[in-house]
Design a protein around this motif. Structure first.
Motif, PDB file in Angstrom:
ATOM      1  N   ARG A  13       0.824  -1.204   0.000  1.00 46.43           N
ATOM      2  CA  ARG A  13       0.000   0.000   0.000  1.00 46.43           C
ATOM      3  C   ARG A  13       0.863   1.260   0.000  1.00 46.43           C
ATOM      4  N   ALA A  14       2.064   1.174   0.579  1.00 46.53           N
ATOM      5  CA  ALA A  14       2.940   2.349   0.649  1.00 46.53           C
ATOM      6  C   ALA A  14       4.394   1.914   0.713  1.00 46.53           C
ATOM      7  N   LEU A  15       5.243   2.708   0.077  1.00 47.95           N
ATOM      8  CA  LEU A  15       6.686   2.498   0.123  1.00 47.95           C
ATOM      9  C   LEU A  15       7.363   3.852   0.301  1.00 47.95           C
ATOM     10  N   PRO A  16       7.596   4.270   1.555  1.00 45.73           N
ATOM     11  CA  PRO A  16       8.394   5.463   1.786  1.00 45.73           C
ATOM     12  C   PRO A  16       9.852   5.093   2.100  1.00 45.73           C
ATOM     13  N   VAL A  17      10.780   5.857   1.554  1.00 44.05           N
ATOM     14  CA  VAL A  17      12.203   5.705   1.860  1.00 44.05           C
ATOM     15  C   VAL A  17      12.768   7.092   2.125  1.00 44.05           C
ATOM     16  N   SER A  18      13.741   7.164   3.037  1.00 39.51           N
ATOM     17  CA  SER A  18      14.330   8.464   3.328  1.00 39.51           C
ATOM     18  C   SER A  18      15.765   8.315   3.807  1.00 39.51           C
ATOM     19  N   CYS A  19      16.476   9.434   3.712  1.00 40.22           N
ATOM     20  CA  CYS A  19      17.841   9.521   4.202  1.00 40.22           C
ATOM     21  C   CYS A  19      18.040  10.914   4.781  1.00 40.22           C
ATOM     22  N   SER A  20      18.486  10.952   6.009  1.00 41.97           N
ATOM     23  CA  SER A  20      18.871  12.203   6.648  1.00 41.97           C
ATOM     24  C   SER A  20      20.386  12.222   6.674  1.00 41.97           C
ATOM     25  N   HIS A  21      20.975  13.231   6.053  1.00 51.60           N
ATOM     26  CA  HIS A  21      22.419  13.266   5.842  1.00 51.60           C
ATOM     27  C   HIS A  21      22.955  14.618   6.295  1.00 51.60           C
ATOM     28  N   SER A  22      24.168  14.650   6.836  1.00 46.67           N
ATOM     29  CA  SER A  22      24.764  15.922   7.249  1.00 46.67           C
ATOM     30  C   SER A  22      25.019  16.833   6.055  1.00 46.67           C
ATOM     31  N   TYR A  23      25.199  16.252   4.885  1.00 46.86           N
ATOM     32  CA  TYR A  23      25.347  17.002   3.644  1.00 46.86           C
ATOM     33  C   TYR A  23      23.954  17.103   3.032  1.00 46.86           C
ATOM     34  N   ILE A  24      23.346  18.285   3.059  1.00 45.10           N
ATOM     35  CA  ILE A  24      21.940  18.465   2.716  1.00 45.10           C
ATOM     36  C   ILE A  24      21.575  17.877   1.357  1.00 45.10           C
ATOM     37  N   ASN A  25      22.458  17.962   0.382  1.00 52.51           N
ATOM     38  CA  ASN A  25      22.148  17.431  -0.941  1.00 52.51           C
ATOM     39  C   ASN A  25      22.064  15.913  -0.942  1.00 52.51           C
ATOM     40  N   GLY A  26      22.582  15.273   0.097  1.00 50.87           N
ATOM     41  CA  GLY A  26      22.508  13.821   0.198  1.00 50.87           C
ATOM     42  C   GLY A  26      21.227  13.333   0.853  1.00 50.87           C
ATOM     43  N   SER A  27      20.443  14.256   1.408  1.00 53.83           N
ATOM     44  CA  SER A  27      19.190  13.891   2.067  1.00 53.83           C
ATOM     45  C   SER A  27      18.077  13.726   1.038  1.00 53.83           C
ATOM     46  N   PHE A  28      17.133  12.838   1.340  1.00 57.96           N
ATOM     47  CA  PHE A  28      15.976  12.668   0.467  1.00 57.96           C
ATOM     48  C   PHE A  28      14.819  12.050   1.225  1.00 57.96           C
ATOM     49  N   GLN A  29      13.627  12.273   0.714  1.00 61.74           N
ATOM     50  CA  GLN A  29      12.407  11.608   1.164  1.00 61.74           C
ATOM     51  C   GLN A  29      11.594  11.312  -0.084  1.00 61.74           C
ATOM     52  N   PHE A  30      11.192  10.073  -0.228  1.00 66.43           N
ATOM     53  CA  PHE A  30      10.341   9.662  -1.336  1.00 66.43           C
ATOM     54  C   PHE A  30       9.247   8.754  -0.785  1.00 66.43           C
ATOM     55  N   SER A  31       8.082   8.808  -1.392  1.00 71.73           N
ATOM     56  CA  SER A  31       7.056   7.832  -1.034  1.00 71.73           C
ATOM     57  C   SER A  31       6.088   7.642  -2.192  1.00 71.73           C
ATOM     58  N   LEU A  47      17.986  17.186  -7.075  1.00 70.53           N
ATOM     59  CA  LEU A  47      18.342  16.498  -8.308  1.00 70.53           C
ATOM     60  C   LEU A  47      19.722  16.928  -8.770  1.00 70.53           C
ATOM     61  N   ASP A  48      20.066  18.162  -8.511  1.00 76.86           N
ATOM     62  CA  ASP A  48      21.383  18.713  -8.786  1.00 76.86           C
ATOM     63  C   ASP A  48      21.831  19.420  -7.520  1.00 76.86           C
ATOM     64  N   LEU A  49      23.015  19.993  -7.534  1.00 73.99           N
ATOM     65  CA  LEU A  49      23.532  20.652  -6.335  1.00 73.99           C
ATOM     66  C   LEU A  49      22.598  21.730  -5.807  1.00 73.99           C
ATOM     67  N   ASP A  50      21.911  22.430  -6.700  1.00 76.02           N
ATOM     68  CA  ASP A  50      21.076  23.538  -6.240  1.00 76.02           C
ATOM     69  C   ASP A  50      19.617  23.427  -6.684  1.00 76.02           C
ATOM     70  N   GLU A  51      19.207  22.285  -7.196  1.00 73.18           N
ATOM     71  CA  GLU A  51      17.833  22.132  -7.658  1.00 73.18           C
ATOM     72  C   GLU A  51      17.081  21.163  -6.752  1.00 73.18           C
ATOM     73  N   GLN A  52      16.255  21.744  -5.897  1.00 74.09           N
ATOM     74  CA  GLN A  52      15.464  20.926  -4.991  1.00 74.09           C
ATOM     75  C   GLN A  52      14.068  20.729  -5.567  1.00 74.09           C
ATOM     76  N   VAL A  53      13.561  19.507  -5.461  1.00 73.36           N
ATOM     77  CA  VAL A  53      12.207  19.187  -5.892  1.00 73.36           C
ATOM     78  C   VAL A  53      11.418  18.790  -4.650  1.00 73.36           C
ATOM     79  N   GLN A  54      10.284  19.455  -4.447  1.00 74.66           N
ATOM     80  CA  GLN A  54       9.379  19.123  -3.351  1.00 74.66           C
ATOM     81  C   GLN A  54       7.980  19.014  -3.918  1.00 74.66           C
TER      82      GLN A  54
END
Length: 133
Positions: A13-31, A47-54
Protein backbone atom coordinates in the motif's frame (compact mmCIF):
# COMPACT_ATOMS: atom_id res chain seq x y z
CA UNK A 1 10.67 -10.44 -14.17
CA UNK A 2 7.95 -7.86 -14.18
CA UNK A 3 5.19 -10.37 -13.34
CA UNK A 4 7.02 -11.58 -10.23
CA UNK A 5 7.57 -7.99 -9.09
CA UNK A 6 3.91 -7.18 -9.62
CA UNK A 7 2.82 -10.28 -7.70
CA UNK A 8 5.11 -9.58 -4.74
CA UNK A 9 4.29 -5.90 -4.62
CA UNK A 10 0.53 -6.27 -5.27
CA UNK A 11 -0.16 -6.16 -1.55
CA UNK A 12 2.01 -3.09 -0.93
CA UNK A 13 0.00 0.00 0.00
CA UNK A 14 2.94 2.35 0.65
CA UNK A 15 6.69 2.50 0.12
CA UNK A 16 8.39 5.46 1.79
CA UNK A 17 12.20 5.70 1.86
CA UNK A 18 14.33 8.46 3.33
CA UNK A 19 17.84 9.52 4.20
CA UNK A 20 18.87 12.20 6.65
CA UNK A 21 22.42 13.27 5.84
CA UNK A 22 24.76 15.92 7.25
CA UNK A 23 25.35 17.00 3.64
CA UNK A 24 21.94 18.47 2.72
CA UNK A 25 22.15 17.43 -0.94
CA UNK A 26 22.51 13.82 0.20
CA UNK A 27 19.19 13.89 2.07
CA UNK A 28 15.98 12.67 0.47
CA UNK A 29 12.41 11.61 1.16
CA UNK A 30 10.34 9.66 -1.34
CA UNK A 31 7.06 7.83 -1.03
CA UNK A 32 4.54 6.06 -3.20
CA UNK A 33 1.11 5.48 -1.64
CA UNK A 34 -1.84 3.55 -3.00
CA UNK A 35 -5.13 5.33 -2.44
CA UNK A 36 -8.60 4.38 -3.62
CA UNK A 37 -8.16 6.80 -6.54
CA UNK A 38 -4.74 5.43 -7.57
CA UNK A 39 -1.08 5.98 -6.74
CA UNK A 40 0.30 9.19 -5.19
CA UNK A 41 3.96 10.22 -5.23
CA UNK A 42 5.66 12.61 -2.81
CA UNK A 43 9.28 13.72 -2.74
CA UNK A 44 11.80 16.08 -1.19
CA UNK A 45 15.19 15.76 -2.81
CA UNK A 46 17.96 17.49 -4.69
CA UNK A 47 18.34 16.50 -8.31
CA UNK A 48 21.38 18.71 -8.79
CA UNK A 49 23.53 20.65 -6.34
CA UNK A 50 21.08 23.54 -6.24
CA UNK A 51 17.83 22.13 -7.66
CA UNK A 52 15.46 20.93 -4.99
CA UNK A 53 12.21 19.19 -5.89
CA UNK A 54 9.38 19.12 -3.35
CA UNK A 55 6.05 17.60 -4.31
CA UNK A 56 3.22 16.20 -2.23
CA UNK A 57 0.66 13.62 -3.32
CA UNK A 58 1.10 13.91 -7.09
CA UNK A 59 -1.00 11.36 -8.95
CA UNK A 60 1.11 8.85 -10.88
CA UNK A 61 0.15 6.03 -13.21
CA UNK A 62 0.17 2.33 -12.36
CA UNK A 63 3.08 2.01 -14.81
CA UNK A 64 5.15 4.67 -13.00
CA UNK A 65 4.57 2.95 -9.66
CA UNK A 66 5.37 -0.43 -11.23
CA UNK A 67 8.73 0.88 -12.48
CA UNK A 68 9.81 1.77 -8.94
CA UNK A 69 8.49 -1.52 -7.56
CA UNK A 70 10.30 -3.44 -10.32
CA UNK A 71 13.63 -1.92 -9.23
CA UNK A 72 12.79 -2.53 -5.55
CA UNK A 73 12.03 -6.17 -6.36
CA UNK A 74 15.22 -6.60 -8.42
CA UNK A 75 17.21 -5.16 -5.51
CA UNK A 76 15.53 -7.50 -3.01
CA UNK A 77 14.40 -4.52 -0.95
CA UNK A 78 11.42 -6.13 0.77
CA UNK A 79 13.52 -9.21 1.62
CA UNK A 80 16.33 -7.02 3.02
CA UNK A 81 13.87 -5.05 5.18
CA UNK A 82 12.26 -8.24 6.50
CA UNK A 83 15.67 -9.83 7.18
CA UNK A 84 17.09 -6.80 9.00
CA UNK A 85 18.41 -7.42 12.49
CA UNK A 86 19.56 -4.60 14.73
CA UNK A 87 23.33 -4.71 15.30
CA UNK A 88 24.34 -5.74 18.78
CA UNK A 89 27.87 -4.31 18.75
CA UNK A 90 26.74 -0.96 20.24
CA UNK A 91 28.75 1.04 17.70
CA UNK A 92 27.24 4.25 16.37
CA UNK A 93 28.63 6.68 13.81
CA UNK A 94 27.44 10.20 14.63
CA UNK A 95 27.95 11.58 11.12
CA UNK A 96 26.64 8.58 9.20
CA UNK A 97 23.49 8.99 7.10
CA UNK A 98 20.30 7.80 8.79
CA UNK A 99 18.10 5.74 6.49
CA UNK A 100 14.53 4.57 6.78
CA UNK A 101 12.87 2.06 4.47
CA UNK A 102 9.25 1.16 5.17
CA UNK A 103 6.57 -1.01 3.60
CA UNK A 104 2.85 -0.83 4.46
CA UNK A 105 0.54 -3.54 3.16
CA UNK A 106 -3.12 -3.67 2.21
CA UNK A 107 -3.82 -5.99 5.18
CA UNK A 108 -2.68 -3.25 7.59
CA UNK A 109 0.68 -4.81 8.44
CA UNK A 110 3.97 -2.94 8.15
CA UNK A 111 7.68 -3.72 8.11
CA UNK A 112 10.57 -1.28 8.30
CA UNK A 113 14.31 -1.10 8.78
CA UNK A 114 16.93 1.65 9.05
CA UNK A 115 18.66 0.51 5.85
CA UNK A 116 19.81 2.16 2.65
CA UNK A 117 17.24 1.25 0.01
CA UNK A 118 20.09 1.02 -2.59
CA UNK A 119 21.30 3.53 -5.14
CA UNK A 120 19.18 1.80 -7.79
CA UNK A 121 15.93 2.23 -5.83
CA UNK A 122 16.81 5.85 -4.99
CA UNK A 123 17.65 6.36 -8.67
CA UNK A 124 14.21 5.08 -9.71
CA UNK A 125 12.58 7.52 -7.28
CA UNK A 126 14.82 10.36 -8.53
CA UNK A 127 13.79 9.62 -12.13
CA UNK A 128 10.18 9.98 -11.07
CA UNK A 129 10.96 13.22 -9.20
CA UNK A 130 12.69 14.61 -12.30
CA UNK A 131 9.36 14.42 -14.12
CA UNK A 132 7.98 16.97 -11.62
CA UNK A 133 10.73 19.60 -11.94
Amino acid sequence: GREAAQAEMASVRALPVSCSHSYINGSFQFSINRETTGWLFSCRCYLDLDEQVQKDNCPITDEQAAEVFQVAWEEGLLHRVRAYQKPTDGLFAYDAPEYSTFFAFTDGSTVDAPINPSSEVVGAFRQLAAQYR
